[in-house]
Design an enzyme around this catalytic site. Sequence first.
Site, short mmCIF file in Angstrom:
data_model
loop_
_atom_site.label_atom_id
_atom_site.label_comp_id
_atom_site.label_asym_id
_atom_site.label_seq_id
_atom_site.Cartn_x
_atom_site.Cartn_y
_atom_site.Cartn_z
N HIS A 103 0.83 -1.21 0.00
CA HIS A 103 0.00 0.00 0.00
C HIS A 103 0.86 1.25 0.00
O HIS A 103 2.02 1.23 0.39
CB HIS A 103 -0.93 0.01 1.22
N HIS A 105 0.81 5.41 1.27
CA HIS A 105 0.19 6.44 2.12
C HIS A 105 0.21 7.79 1.39
O HIS A 105 1.24 8.16 0.83
CB HIS A 105 1.00 6.67 3.40
P1 5GP Z 1 2.26 0.60 7.23
O1 5GP Z 1 2.88 0.82 8.58
O2 5GP Z 1 2.17 -0.88 6.96
O3 5GP Z 1 2.91 1.38 6.12
O4 5GP Z 1 0.82 1.21 7.32
C1 5GP Z 1 -0.31 0.50 7.67
C2 5GP Z 1 -1.40 1.52 7.90
O5 5GP Z 1 -2.64 0.83 7.89
C3 5GP Z 1 -1.30 2.27 9.23
O6 5GP Z 1 -1.25 3.66 8.98
C4 5GP Z 1 -2.60 1.86 9.96
O7 5GP Z 1 -3.15 2.93 10.69
C5 5GP Z 1 -3.50 1.43 8.83
N1 5GP Z 1 -4.47 0.43 9.18
C6 5GP Z 1 -4.28 -0.68 9.96
N2 5GP Z 1 -5.40 -1.42 10.02
C7 5GP Z 1 -6.32 -0.77 9.25
C8 5GP Z 1 -7.69 -1.06 8.93
O8 5GP Z 1 -8.28 -2.05 9.35
N3 5GP Z 1 -8.32 -0.16 8.11
C9 5GP Z 1 -7.68 0.95 7.62
N4 5GP Z 1 -8.41 1.76 6.83
N5 5GP Z 1 -6.40 1.24 7.91
C10 5GP Z 1 -5.74 0.39 8.73
#
Ligand code: 5GP
Length: 141
Positions: A103, A105
């Site tokens: 993903h 951001h």
């Molecule tokens: P990463 O740290 O892997 O780059 O980002 C994962 C992101 O996913 C985090 O910003 C977290 O807040 C978000 N996130 C985690 N679980 C969920 C969820 O169930 N739904 C949504 N919309 N975001 C989530």
Amino acid sequence: MHHQLDDCIFCQIAQGNAPASKIHEDELTLTMLDIFPATPGHVLIISKAHFDDIFTASPQVLAQIAINSSKIAKALQAVTQADGLGIYQLNKAAAGQTVFHYHMHLIPQFTNQNIGIHSKQAADPQQLEAMAQQLRQALNE
Ligand code: 5GP
Ligand code: ZN
């Protein structure tokens, strides 16, 4: 749908088996609000199929997410009036990745406001839905 992991929250969302404040959907990707927003309007663009990270994501998915990011960027700009837009994409725990499903951001950012990508504060669901609705509208304008 193929290429899904049962215990992956983003696969559950992509399959419609877990809720999300969705902003856009196409064959390869889904765009939604982050439930722990670093700032209001914190968006995630995810692949629909499961890829752990950039090392395994398909070129088609990477391209579609890049194309969509510019459209979402303009909608975020219009809705939030932010001074800047941070785009972050973390791969593997050592880089801070916490959900191991590819993903990107998009985080609206403001002058002199220092933020971390990860917030510990969950968003109010009603505020998330109001923001998602504004972004859907801005995308369609
Ligand atoms: P990463 O740290 O892997 O780059 O980002 C994962 C992101 O996913 C985090 O910003 C977290 O807040 C978000 N996130 C985690 N679980 C969920 C969820 O169930 N739904 C949504 N919309 N975001 C989530
Ligand atoms: Zn997944």
